[in-house]
Enzyme design. Structure first.
Site, PDB file in Angstrom:
ATOM      1  N   TYR A  95       4.298  14.608  12.604  1.00 17.69           N
ATOM      2  CA  TYR A  95       4.482  15.801  11.781  1.00 17.69           C
ATOM      3  C   TYR A  95       3.554  16.963  12.138  1.00 17.69           C
ATOM      4  O   TYR A  95       3.653  18.028  11.569  1.00 17.69           O
ATOM      5  CB  TYR A  95       4.376  15.484  10.291  1.00 17.69           C
ATOM      6  N   LYS A 114       5.474  13.066   2.055  1.00 14.59           N
ATOM      7  CA  LYS A 114       4.110  12.680   2.412  1.00 14.59           C
ATOM      8  C   LYS A 114       4.090  11.178   2.592  1.00 14.59           C
ATOM      9  O   LYS A 114       4.104  10.409   1.634  1.00 14.59           O
ATOM     10  CB  LYS A 114       3.128  13.108   1.325  1.00 14.59           C
ATOM     11  N   ASP A 159       3.047   7.499   3.090  1.00 21.90           N
ATOM     12  CA  ASP A 159       1.875   6.794   2.587  1.00 21.90           C
ATOM     13  C   ASP A 159       1.462   5.726   3.595  1.00 21.90           C
ATOM     14  O   ASP A 159       1.716   4.549   3.420  1.00 21.90           O
ATOM     15  CB  ASP A 159       2.201   6.169   1.228  1.00 21.90           C
ATOM     16  N   CYS A 178      16.388 -24.666 -32.043  1.00 20.41           N
ATOM     17  CA  CYS A 178      15.369 -23.623 -31.902  1.00 20.41           C
ATOM     18  C   CYS A 178      16.043 -22.285 -32.195  1.00 20.41           C
ATOM     19  O   CYS A 178      16.984 -21.896 -31.506  1.00 20.41           O
ATOM     20  CB  CYS A 178      14.802 -23.630 -30.490  1.00 20.41           C
ATOM     21  N   CYS A 203       9.899 -22.667 -32.523  1.00 19.77           N
ATOM     22  CA  CYS A 203      10.362 -23.804 -33.326  1.00 19.77           C
ATOM     23  C   CYS A 203       9.389 -24.967 -33.324  1.00 19.77           C
ATOM     24  O   CYS A 203       9.594 -25.950 -34.038  1.00 19.77           O
ATOM     25  CB  CYS A 203      11.733 -24.271 -32.845  1.00 19.77           C
ATOM     26  N   LYS A 241       1.375  15.728  -5.065  1.00 19.02           N
ATOM     27  CA  LYS A 241       1.425  14.278  -5.268  1.00 19.02           C
ATOM     28  C   LYS A 241       2.407  13.918  -6.383  1.00 19.02           C
ATOM     29  O   LYS A 241       2.508  14.632  -7.376  1.00 19.02           O
ATOM     30  CB  LYS A 241       0.035  13.753  -5.642  1.00 19.02           C
ATOM     31  N   CYS A 279      11.348 -24.889 -23.842  1.00 18.85           N
ATOM     32  CA  CYS A 279      11.367 -25.481 -25.178  1.00 18.85           C
ATOM     33  C   CYS A 279      12.435 -26.567 -25.179  1.00 18.85           C
ATOM     34  O   CYS A 279      13.535 -26.370 -24.676  1.00 18.85           O
ATOM     35  CB  CYS A 279      11.710 -24.391 -26.194  1.00 18.85           C
ATOM     36  N   CYS A 329       6.807 -24.856 -28.331  1.00 18.06           N
ATOM     37  CA  CYS A 329       7.584 -23.634 -28.458  1.00 18.06           C
ATOM     38  C   CYS A 329       7.028 -22.776 -29.609  1.00 18.06           C
ATOM     39  O   CYS A 329       6.907 -23.265 -30.732  1.00 18.06           O
ATOM     40  CB  CYS A 329       9.045 -23.975 -28.724  1.00 18.06           C
ATOM     41  N   GLU A 371       7.849  18.372   3.460  1.00 14.54           N
ATOM     42  CA  GLU A 371       7.928  17.124   4.221  1.00 14.54           C
ATOM     43  C   GLU A 371       7.447  15.958   3.355  1.00 14.54           C
ATOM     44  O   GLU A 371       6.415  16.064   2.711  1.00 14.54           O
ATOM     45  CB  GLU A 371       7.030  17.222   5.468  1.00 14.54           C
TER      46      GLU A 371
HETATM   47  S1  IVH Z   1      -0.159  17.443   7.656  1.00  8.75           S
HETATM   48  C1  IVH Z   1      -3.864  19.954   8.362  1.00  8.75           C
HETATM   49  N1  IVH Z   1       2.112  16.306   7.032  1.00  8.75           N
HETATM   50  O1  IVH Z   1      -1.539  13.198   4.185  1.00  8.75           O
HETATM   51  C2  IVH Z   1      -2.729  19.164   7.875  1.00  8.75           C
HETATM   52  N2  IVH Z   1       0.095  15.156   6.494  1.00  8.75           N
HETATM   53  O2  IVH Z   1      -3.880  14.527   2.677  1.00  8.75           O
HETATM   54  C3  IVH Z   1      -2.735  17.760   8.334  1.00  8.75           C
HETATM   55  N3  IVH Z   1       0.425  12.944   5.477  1.00  8.75           N
HETATM   56  O3  IVH Z   1      -4.140  13.030   6.531  1.00  8.75           O
HETATM   57  C4  IVH Z   1      -1.796  16.852   7.659  1.00  8.75           C
HETATM   58  N4  IVH Z   1       2.625  12.984   5.525  1.00  8.75           N
HETATM   59  O4  IVH Z   1      -2.351  11.169   6.541  1.00  8.75           O
HETATM   60  C5  IVH Z   1       0.770  16.207   6.990  1.00  8.75           C
HETATM   61  N5  IVH Z   1       4.206  15.379   6.584  1.00  8.75           N
HETATM   62  C6  IVH Z   1       2.868  15.294   6.565  1.00  8.75           C
HETATM   63  C7  IVH Z   1       2.192  14.147   6.037  1.00  8.75           C
HETATM   64  C8  IVH Z   1       0.800  14.130   6.009  1.00  8.75           C
HETATM   65  C9  IVH Z   1       1.540  12.266   5.217  1.00  8.75           C
HETATM   66  C10 IVH Z   1      -0.932  12.427   5.190  1.00  8.75           C
HETATM   67  C11 IVH Z   1      -1.836  12.469   6.389  1.00  8.75           C
HETATM   68  C12 IVH Z   1      -2.923  13.419   6.002  1.00  8.75           C
HETATM   69  C13 IVH Z   1      -2.896  13.363   4.512  1.00  8.75           C
HETATM   70  C14 IVH Z   1      -3.387  14.667   3.943  1.00  8.75           C
END
Ligand code: IVH
Length: 696
Positions: free
Chosen positions: A233, A123, A125, A439, A418, A321, A433, A415, A121
């Site tokens: 999620y 992640k 941000d 130039c 030149c 990451k 310039c 410049c 999934e």
């Molecule tokens: S699962 C026990 N799924 O990443 C598992 N976290 O470092 C709980 N995050 O605190 C988290 N996308 O803020 C999960 N698809 C995803 C996520 C996700 C982003 C973030 C979330 C979590 C942090 C974990």
């Protein structure tokens, strides 16, 4: 970073104390003020160092160790909510090696060598939330806080589009805590920062901080104004679990009407996991929102239960990451480059550094004001950011690392190439310039522009060669290109040649008869040139390829255009949609300059500029429409599609706005598709586009 292996116990204790303080300070800035001062990479490095030292001296682990905490304690302004089921964090990994180890570790723990299913999934941000439903009604919402206690953000969550306030599905558990991420799309982030700038407010550093700052508002009215999004999620407390796996859960969540990430995947083995990682990494820049990695979760709940938890993180999930796209390095020098139109652009020479897998040694500083605004000085440590293929940029100065005695940077008033005065016109961000073509930098850049791809497109005359030829006096201006062959002279063994003392390019180092001949051939083949290319090649300030095409369409021939410009007749010019007063002024000024007229006259001795025949189909369904292409097309290249649309009378724009008529969406389309949807602009698939223009 200290070398851990040589650290004495006493030094280790000191280092741990320093790290605890530094990380706590950074956490506070990040979590409570939404205003981080460390980059993610720096922060990760500190955390990692702390963990390594603790591993070596377990008895030195402090009560306030950062390894014992998730996030930061909550701000007091909000009511608190205690999570019945704690909101945990995930362990991070950074390489495919660690990923393979993780998967192997799971297999080993479960005592099996069979492949195990994982969800992959994106992640998100943003910041995590928990939304509690009782009898299908949304009753409360909280931030993660320190994992045990979070802030009560019920009112704020309720104003985020997409989160149902009521769920009527029969199989929705009586008590259900939905958990996921609140985030801000890149488009909404940029729009918010634009607005902040206009109102003289401090812009947010990134979409995540903007999301956090917008969500944690005591006045939910402000949260509502800022456009936030969310995805679900996972879950917290639940009265009855009727799903057997994470993928089943995600499916149900969607059925219940909650937003889930469409890029979630179910992977059956390590190969598929790696594939999904690479896929997302490559398409990251095209997504409408920021992601900082991928989360892998063992799919089966039964296996999850067997795997259980370590202190703060589950054993069944991990966060992979992405490489940091920011890094800190030092500015060794600030150089000022001179462009084709005389614009002075400052560039930072950096202590080379690896940013997200690419070595970076220069960054653009944009202009004089930017340097002043960020107070960037030679010798400063700065945060460098690389995103997609854009030129690396300096995000900010790390003031904590500034050496004493660094002087404020003073932008040159002359410049650097030149020595002519460099002036700034009113309302202009750039200093220019005033040396014009005397130039050398401007003269060289003009020749480079003249031979570039969208202009004369002369292969064999790359930037380096143009520079060499200019410096040796072989090429002084674009017209000289067309006398190269004549000036080259016959071959040395050609006794009848009338010009044995010529340039003899074939004798240059790295050249030969073949490369010289190829160059002459390439030049000859450009002696007939289309009107738009010719206009573009002149390098008039502000006149790009699209404007050149508009001019060609409206004037038909170069003579006609030049005559009108020479007598300053701009009536027609400013009536063209897309050409304003300022551009018209730049164009007429170009034709007022004696030097330019001389070069044009010489060029016309050698080059035939074709009249422009307007083959545009003004009766096509695209005529007069503004279209935007996004994503990857299958049947044709973007350039082809663009040319096709233009030939059908469409205007092709680079970004979606209220005046866009169609967005043509290829695969892995990103923020533009999202924006089109938000603005209600019609979206066409490639197939629909082809059938609209009668090619299907
Ligand atoms: S699962 C026990 N799924 O990443 C598992 N976290 O470092 C709980 N995050 O605190 C988290 N996308 O803020 C999960 N698809 C995803 C996520 C996700 C982003 C973030 C979330 C979590 C942090 C974990």
């Amino acid at each position: 970073m200290p070398d851990i292996s040589t650290l004495s116990k006493e030094q280790a204790a000191q280092e741990l104390e320093r790290l605890a303080k530094e990380i706590a300070k950074s956490d506070e800035a990040y979590y409570q003020h939404d205003d981080p001062y460390l980059t993610d990479a720096e922060y990760d490095r500190l955390k990692h160092l702390n963990e390594e030292i603790e591993k070596k001296y377990p008895d030195l682990v402090r009560a306030d160790s950062p390894s014992k905490r998730v996030g930061a304690p909550v701000k007091s302004d909000f009511k608190k909510i205690t999570h019945k089921v704690p909101m945990l964090s995930l362990a991070d990994i950074f390489s495919e090696e660690e990923l393979a180890d993780f998967v192997k570790g799971v297999q080993k723990f479960l005592n099996t060598d069979k492949d195990i299913e994982f969800t992959a999934e994106p992640k998100m941000d943003g910041l995590s939330f928990s939304a509690r439903y009782e009898n299908g009604i949304l009753v409360s919402g909280a931030t993660r806080g320190d994992g045990k206690t979070g802030e009560d953000i019920t009112d704020n969550l309720k104003v985020i589009k997409g989160l149902p306030h009521k769920v009527e599905a029969a199989d929705f558990p009586q008590v259900m805590e939905m958990r996921g991420e609140v985030y801000m799309s890149k488009a909404d982030f940029f729009a918010l920062n634009e607005k902040n700038k206009e109102e003289n407010k401090k812009p947010f550093a990134n979409p995540r901080n903007a999301a956090a700052g917008s969500l944690r508002q005591l006045d939910a009215g402000i949260t509502k104004e800022r456009k936030l999004s969310l995805l679900v999620y996972t879950w917290g407390e639940v009265s009855k679990v009727s799903w057997k796996s994470q993928s089943e859960f995600l499916k149900k969540v969607e059925e219940w009407g909650f937003p889930v990430n469409p890029y979630n995947r179910l992977c059956h083995n390590l190969g598929e996991i790696i594939e999904s990682y690479e896929n997302l990494l490559n398409n990251r820049a095209d997504l409408a929102y920021d992601i900082d990695g991928i989360v892998y979760k063992v799919n089966s709940l039964e296996l999850q239960a067997r795997l259980g938890f370590l202190t703060r993180t589950p054993r069944w999930a991990i966060a992979h990451k992405f490489p940091a796209e920011q890094a800190v390095t030092r500015i060794d020098n600030i150089r000022v480059q001179v462009g084709r139109t005389g614009a002075l652009t400052p560039v930072a020479d950096l202590e080379p550094i690896n940013v997200g897998g690419v070595m970076v040694s220069h960054a653009t500083l944009h202009n004089e004001d930017e340097i002043k605004r960020k107070d960037i000085r030679i010798g400063d440590y700065v945060v460098i950011q690389r995103a997609g293929d854009v030129i690396p940029q300096v995000v900010s100065v790390v003031l904590e690392k500034r050496a004493s005695g660094l002087k404020e940077y003073e932008f040159p008033k002359t410049c650097p190439e030149c020595g002519a005065h460099a002036i700034r016109e009113e309302d202009e961000a750039v200093r220019r310039c005033t040396g014009g073509l005397s130039c050398p930098a401007q003269a060289i850049e003009r020749i480079k522009h003249f031979v570039s791809r969208e202009a004369f497109n002369i292969e064999g005359l790359g930037s380096k060669i143009v520079e060499e030829f200019f410096n040796e006096g072989i090429l002084q201006n674009p017209a000289d290109i067309f006398t190269l062959e004549e000036r080259n002279g016959g071959q040395e063994d050609d006794l009848f040649s009338s010009n044995r003392d010529g340039l003899h390019l074939e004798n240059r180092e790295g050249w030969g008869k073949k490369s010289a001949d190829n160059l002459f051939k390439a030049i000859k083949s450009r002696k007939e040139i289309s009107l738009p290319r010719f206009i573009y090649a002149l390098g008039i300030r502000q006149v790009g390829a699209a404007t050149s095409l508009l001019i060609a369409k409206n004037y038909g021939s170069f003579n006609n255009f030049m005559e009108k410009m020479r007598i300053g007749d701009t009536e027609k010019l400013v009536s063209i949609d897309g050409i304003g007063e300022a551009m018209a002024k730049d164009i007429t000024e170009f034709f007022k300059e004696e030097h330019n007229l001389r070069i044009i006259a010489k060029l016309l001795d050698y080059v035939k500029v074709e009249d422009f025949e307007d083959t545009t189909d003004y009766n096509s369904p695209l005529s007069g429409k503004t279209v935007v292409f996004t994503g990857t097309l299958e049947q044709m290249t973007r350039a082809e599609a663009k040319a096709k649309a233009l030939s059908l009378g469409a205007k092709v724009a680079g970004s979606v706005s209220g005046s866009t008529d169609y967005v043509i969406m290829g695969s892995s389309a990103g923020s533009k598709a999202q924006k089109a949807q938000d603005l209600g602009v019609k979206i066409l698939s490639e197939e629909e586009f082809l059938s609209l223009i009668g090619q299907r």
